[in-house]
Design a protein around this motif. Structure first.
Motif, mmCIF file in Angstrom:
data_model
loop_
_atom_site.group_PDB
_atom_site.id
_atom_site.type_symbol
_atom_site.label_atom_id
_atom_site.label_comp_id
_atom_site.label_asym_id
_atom_site.label_seq_id
_atom_site.Cartn_x
_atom_site.Cartn_y
_atom_site.Cartn_z
ATOM 1 N N THR A 48 -18.010 -21.324 -4.980
ATOM 2 C CA THR A 48 -16.918 -21.251 -4.012
ATOM 3 C C THR A 48 -15.741 -20.482 -4.599
ATOM 4 O O THR A 48 -15.100 -19.678 -3.917
ATOM 5 N N ARG A 49 -15.464 -20.714 -5.878
ATOM 6 C CA ARG A 49 -14.316 -20.040 -6.480
ATOM 7 C C ARG A 49 -14.505 -18.532 -6.515
ATOM 8 O O ARG A 49 -13.594 -17.771 -6.154
ATOM 9 N N ASP A 76 -14.231 -22.798 5.096
ATOM 10 C CA ASP A 76 -13.182 -23.115 4.126
ATOM 11 C C ASP A 76 -12.716 -21.870 3.374
ATOM 12 O O ASP A 76 -11.511 -21.647 3.183
ATOM 13 N N MET A 93 -22.410 -24.156 10.157
ATOM 14 C CA MET A 93 -21.695 -25.148 10.947
ATOM 15 C C MET A 93 -21.843 -24.837 12.439
ATOM 16 O O MET A 93 -21.732 -23.678 12.837
ATOM 17 N N ARG A 100 -13.070 -25.941 15.999
ATOM 18 C CA ARG A 100 -12.067 -26.985 15.810
ATOM 19 C C ARG A 100 -11.295 -26.764 14.497
ATOM 20 O O ARG A 100 -10.088 -26.941 14.440
ATOM 21 N N LEU A 101 -12.006 -26.304 13.454
ATOM 22 C CA LEU A 101 -11.346 -26.103 12.163
ATOM 23 C C LEU A 101 -10.524 -24.819 12.105
ATOM 24 O O LEU A 101 -9.470 -24.787 11.469
ATOM 25 N N ARG B 74 -17.193 -28.780 -0.708
ATOM 26 C CA ARG B 74 -17.030 -28.158 0.587
ATOM 27 C C ARG B 74 -15.906 -28.749 1.427
ATOM 28 O O ARG B 74 -16.074 -29.741 2.145
ATOM 29 N N VAL B 75 -14.781 -28.082 1.384
ATOM 30 C CA VAL B 75 -13.622 -28.488 2.174
ATOM 31 C C VAL B 75 -13.945 -28.436 3.663
ATOM 32 O O VAL B 75 -13.541 -29.317 4.428
ATOM 33 N N ASP B 76 -14.697 -27.404 4.078
ATOM 34 C CA ASP B 76 -14.999 -27.276 5.509
ATOM 35 C C ASP B 76 -15.869 -28.428 6.012
ATOM 36 O O ASP B 76 -15.617 -28.998 7.077
ATOM 37 N N VAL B 77 -16.865 -28.791 5.217
ATOM 38 C CA VAL B 77 -17.750 -29.897 5.607
ATOM 39 C C VAL B 77 -16.964 -31.208 5.644
ATOM 40 O O VAL B 77 -17.115 -32.014 6.569
ATOM 41 N N LEU B 79 -13.766 -31.616 6.219
ATOM 42 C CA LEU B 79 -12.885 -31.612 7.392
ATOM 43 C C LEU B 79 -13.682 -31.855 8.670
ATOM 44 O O LEU B 79 -13.287 -32.650 9.523
ATOM 45 N N ALA B 80 -14.812 -31.176 8.802
ATOM 46 C CA ALA B 80 -15.593 -31.299 10.042
ATOM 47 C C ALA B 80 -16.215 -32.685 10.183
ATOM 48 O O ALA B 80 -16.412 -33.168 11.294
ATOM 49 N N MET B 93 -13.211 -24.443 -5.051
ATOM 50 C CA MET B 93 -11.914 -23.924 -4.625
ATOM 51 C C MET B 93 -10.810 -24.464 -5.534
ATOM 52 O O MET B 93 -10.819 -25.646 -5.876
ATOM 53 N N PRO B 94 -9.864 -23.640 -5.943
ATOM 54 C CA PRO B 94 -8.754 -24.161 -6.750
ATOM 55 C C PRO B 94 -8.008 -25.258 -5.980
ATOM 56 O O PRO B 94 -7.859 -25.168 -4.753
ATOM 57 N N PRO B 95 -7.547 -26.292 -6.692
ATOM 58 C CA PRO B 95 -6.872 -27.411 -6.016
ATOM 59 C C PRO B 95 -5.735 -26.981 -5.090
ATOM 60 O O PRO B 95 -5.548 -27.576 -4.026
ATOM 61 N N ASP B 97 -5.422 -24.266 -3.230
ATOM 62 C CA ASP B 97 -5.983 -23.801 -1.951
ATOM 63 C C ASP B 97 -6.549 -24.974 -1.155
ATOM 64 O O ASP B 97 -6.361 -25.063 0.056
ATOM 65 N N ARG B 100 -3.889 -27.136 0.439
ATOM 66 C CA ARG B 100 -3.306 -26.475 1.606
ATOM 67 C C ARG B 100 -4.186 -26.674 2.848
ATOM 68 O O ARG B 100 -3.697 -26.886 3.956
ATOM 69 N N LEU B 101 -5.500 -26.635 2.658
ATOM 70 C CA LEU B 101 -6.408 -26.779 3.801
ATOM 71 C C LEU B 101 -6.566 -28.219 4.269
ATOM 72 O O LEU B 101 -6.695 -28.473 5.460
#
Lengths: 211, 211
Positions: A48-49, A76, A93, A100-101, B74-77, B79-80, B93-95, B97, B100-101
């Motif tokens: 991801t990074r 994301d 997804m 929604r996101l 996975r931030v997106d997963v 959140l969803a 992902m860096p903390p 970022d 923020r999401l």
């Protein structure tokens, strides 16, 4: 919806693994100089990074050139990079969750390969579709069988959304897609593997538009 | 920050590939019945759609049991699925970022394996850290060398955040972590590979707490 659908004329799909020994940014810049109108970052094995760093770098390059950046699969990464949209495959997804996101302002694309998949392209959620594989392709291991220009045209007619054809498209066979009703063509290797990505892009645009 | 840090006492990290022939949900339910206080879904090879479906199913199971769900990477997963937090590795992902999401209300965890990584655990962004590998582990291919209870204790002292130890922890060696200063222990195979995940969870809690 108030979103503006990007210019789909020539859509470059690219990841760091697609550009061989050349840096991703170099190939993307050359392709844009040759007429690419939209860029999708598609990384399937990167962390991801690493993916986010690439997306941020591409965004910096593309903003001054007026070319939108779409991120494959990863909502994301798209959000964190300030990308313009997300392209979803059928294993990514679901469009409703993604919409929604990302909110109302980001572009959502969806890959469609047959009639069942075409039914998942809800114009209330999705802004454009990618139809394919148009021709046989070695780039995407999990792509289905080629559906040909007639298959592309048939799916295009079923979905009330702008569309790009994708899969094995070259300057030679792009001509056969002119009458399929799609707004543009998407390519990986026809540009990324070309010795001169700028000329390759120019030739693809000319071939599809008939200019 | 107003977030409540979850109870880290016994943290189950699990993906569909960790539970052998048993369904993920079955193992998670048994583990929670045995005293697991927090569950992390860690899927490294699943499609986004499969990952999201699993996260949503786990959330439904865990809500009535008062056990928070964290999603790895996975931030997106997260959140969803309406998960309670995201756990970030050093390649994720860096903390900044991620924070923020996810906004101010979701929990962020961060993996830390040495002093340099400990410095990335900013208490303004991150809510807890995972320290490891405590002991040698076969579960995570990219884990570093074991740092042992003394290494865990040293990193715990460097970061002003609640912490769990992770990596090769069993009911037998959990005793050695009691004085390391961590708030809890995280396990994969000590529960997932156990014949009776509920008893295994109970034994791990007892071993670490000294009850």
């Amino acid at each position: 919806m108030t979103r503006q659908v990007p210019d789909l004329s020539l859509y470059l799909v690219v990841g760091a693994g697609d550009t061989g020994s050349r840096p991703l940014e170099e190939v993307v810049l050359a392709a844009v100089a040759g007429g690419v109108t939209l860029v999708q970052l598609r990384e399937k094995n990167a962390s991801t990074r690493a993916m986010l760093e690439r997306a941020k770098r591409l965004k910096v390059l593309l903003v001054p050139r007026g070319v939108p950046l779409i991120v494959n699969d990863r909502v994301d990464v798209a959000l964190a990079a300030g990308a313009d949209g997300v392209h979803l495959g059928q294993d990514d997804m679901p469009p409703a969750d993604a919409r929604r996101l990302v909110g109302e302002h980001m572009v959502l694309g969806l890959s469609v390969g047959d009639e069942n998949e075409a039914e998942t392209a809800d114009p209330a959620l999705v802004d454009y579709i990618g139809i394919g594989p148009a021709f046989a392709t070695g780039t995407k291991a999990d792509a289905g069988s080629a559906i040909g220009p007639d298959g592309v045209a048939a799916l295009r007619r079923r979905v009330a959304l702008p569309a790009v054809a994708i899969g094995g498209i070259t300057a030679a066979n792009a001509v056969a897609l002119r009458d399929s009703g799609v707004e543009g063509i998407a390519v990986v290797s026809a540009i990324c593997a070309a010795e001169d990505p700028k000329s390759a892009a120019r030739e693809l645009r000319a071939a599809f538009s008939g200019a």
